[in-house]
Scaffold this motif. Sequence first.
Motif, mmCIF file in Angstrom:
data_model
loop_
_atom_site.group_PDB
_atom_site.id
_atom_site.type_symbol
_atom_site.label_atom_id
_atom_site.label_comp_id
_atom_site.label_asym_id
_atom_site.label_seq_id
_atom_site.Cartn_x
_atom_site.Cartn_y
_atom_site.Cartn_z
ATOM 1 N N ASN A 4 50.324 41.907 50.638
ATOM 2 C CA ASN A 4 49.310 40.894 50.333
ATOM 3 C C ASN A 4 48.854 40.481 51.799
ATOM 4 O OD1 ASN A 4 49.605 41.217 47.703
ATOM 5 N ND2 ASN A 4 50.633 39.365 47.244
ATOM 6 N N ARG A 56 37.114 45.179 44.258
ATOM 7 C CA ARG A 56 38.150 44.298 43.992
ATOM 8 C C ARG A 56 38.043 42.887 44.397
ATOM 9 N NH1 ARG A 56 42.020 46.613 48.563
ATOM 10 N NH2 ARG A 56 39.770 46.760 49.668
ATOM 11 N N GLU A 59 41.291 35.767 45.528
ATOM 12 C CA GLU A 59 41.080 34.522 45.462
ATOM 13 C C GLU A 59 40.904 34.090 46.902
ATOM 14 O OE1 GLU A 59 43.584 30.135 44.237
ATOM 15 O OE2 GLU A 59 44.541 32.292 44.330
ATOM 16 N N PRO A 71 45.255 38.537 46.625
ATOM 17 C CA PRO A 71 44.835 39.290 45.183
ATOM 18 C C PRO A 71 45.138 38.470 43.939
ATOM 19 C CG PRO A 71 46.322 40.559 46.717
ATOM 20 C CD PRO A 71 46.349 39.358 47.381
ATOM 21 N N THR A 72 44.232 38.766 42.804
ATOM 22 C CA THR A 72 44.272 37.708 41.764
ATOM 23 C C THR A 72 43.840 38.795 40.527
ATOM 24 O OG1 THR A 72 43.171 35.939 40.866
ATOM 25 C CG2 THR A 72 41.949 37.208 42.451
ATOM 26 N N ASP A 73 44.489 38.044 39.547
ATOM 27 C CA ASP A 73 43.993 38.845 38.241
ATOM 28 C C ASP A 73 43.003 37.485 37.319
ATOM 29 O OD1 ASP A 73 45.363 41.080 38.486
ATOM 30 O OD2 ASP A 73 47.256 39.787 37.681
ATOM 31 N N ASP A 74 42.681 36.517 38.179
ATOM 32 C CA ASP A 74 41.682 35.678 37.324
ATOM 33 C C ASP A 74 40.320 36.376 36.879
ATOM 34 O OD1 ASP A 74 43.715 33.907 37.828
ATOM 35 O OD2 ASP A 74 42.497 32.831 39.212
ATOM 36 N N ALA A 76 37.992 39.761 36.569
ATOM 37 C CA ALA A 76 37.944 41.201 36.376
ATOM 38 C C ALA A 76 36.544 41.886 36.510
ATOM 39 C CB ALA A 76 38.464 41.664 35.010
ATOM 40 N N VAL A 97 38.785 36.215 33.375
ATOM 41 C CA VAL A 97 40.040 36.404 32.650
ATOM 42 C C VAL A 97 40.704 35.163 32.348
ATOM 43 C CG1 VAL A 97 42.110 37.600 32.592
ATOM 44 C CG2 VAL A 97 40.333 38.930 33.667
ATOM 45 N N ASP A 98 40.665 34.233 33.348
ATOM 46 C CA ASP A 98 41.424 33.048 33.204
ATOM 47 C C ASP A 98 39.965 32.040 32.826
ATOM 48 O OD1 ASP A 98 42.584 30.446 33.011
ATOM 49 O OD2 ASP A 98 43.446 30.584 35.322
ATOM 50 N N TYR A 108 36.209 32.702 45.243
ATOM 51 C CA TYR A 108 36.563 34.199 45.134
ATOM 52 C C TYR A 108 35.953 34.876 46.216
ATOM 53 C CZ TYR A 108 39.107 32.716 40.829
ATOM 54 O OH TYR A 108 39.877 31.966 39.812
#
Length: 233
Positions: A4, A56, A59, A71-74, A76, A97-98, A108
Motif C-alpha cells: 500500500n 482505481r 482514500e 486503497p479503499t472499497d468505499d 466503486a 459502496v459505503d 478520495y
Amino acid sequence: MKNNALIAFILMLFPSMIFAASMRISPISVEILDTQNASSISLYNQSNESIDLQVRVFEWTQKNGQDVLTPTDDIAVSPPILSLQADDSFNLRVVRVDSTPVLNEKAYRIIIDELPKPIDHRKADQGLNILLRSSLPMFITNKNATSKIEGKINTVSDNSFAVINNTGSRHILLSKLVIIDKTENKSYPIKVTTLNGYLLVGQTKNYFIENFKYQQSHQYMISTTVNGKDTEL
C-alpha cells in the motif's frame, strides 16, 4: 502494508497529471452530497487509435502537508477496466459502496491510467512506451459543511512561510496566494496550483515566501483565492 505504501508513493509521483490532447475528461473534480449514491465521469478519446484504461479509487488524506493515498472499497467504479475506441466517448459510473452519512467531508482520488499496448516483437524499434495518468479529486460532502481558512506568517531561521490552516469542515483549494507588505506597498506572490493548493479538513500547509524578509514593525496581509472566492487574511 508495504504494498500500500509503495502504491501511494508511485501515485504521488504523478499527483495531478491530465492526459494529453488525445484524452479528455469531464469533470476534472467530482463532488457529491452524502445523500447521493453515485456520479459519473465522461471520458473522450480524441485520438485516431483505441486506448485501454484502468480506473482505481484511493482514500485521500494529508499528513504533515503531504498527500497520502490508501486503497479503499468505499467507492466503486464501473467498469474498472475499459477499452475506448478512436473518437469515442464513455460515461464512467462512480458509486458509493459505503453510504454512511458523512459528518463533514471525505476525500478520495480517482486514478485513471492508460495501459500499455501489447508489444509486437516483430518490430525492431518501437520507441519509448510512455503511460499517461490522471488523478481526479473526489469529495463526499455533508450539505452543512462550510469552508473556513486562517493564515499567518511564520519565520524560522530567516526563512518566512505563509501558514495556511483549513479550520472549516470541507476542503479548500487555493488558486492564488500573495503576501502584501502594506507598509512598503510590496507584493510577494507564492505559486499555488492543483498540485499544492488543496488543503483537506483540519490540515495546515506552509508555503515558502521567496525574496521576503519579515519585519516586525511592518503591517502584512495575506491575499488569497479560496474555492474561487477572493479572501483577505
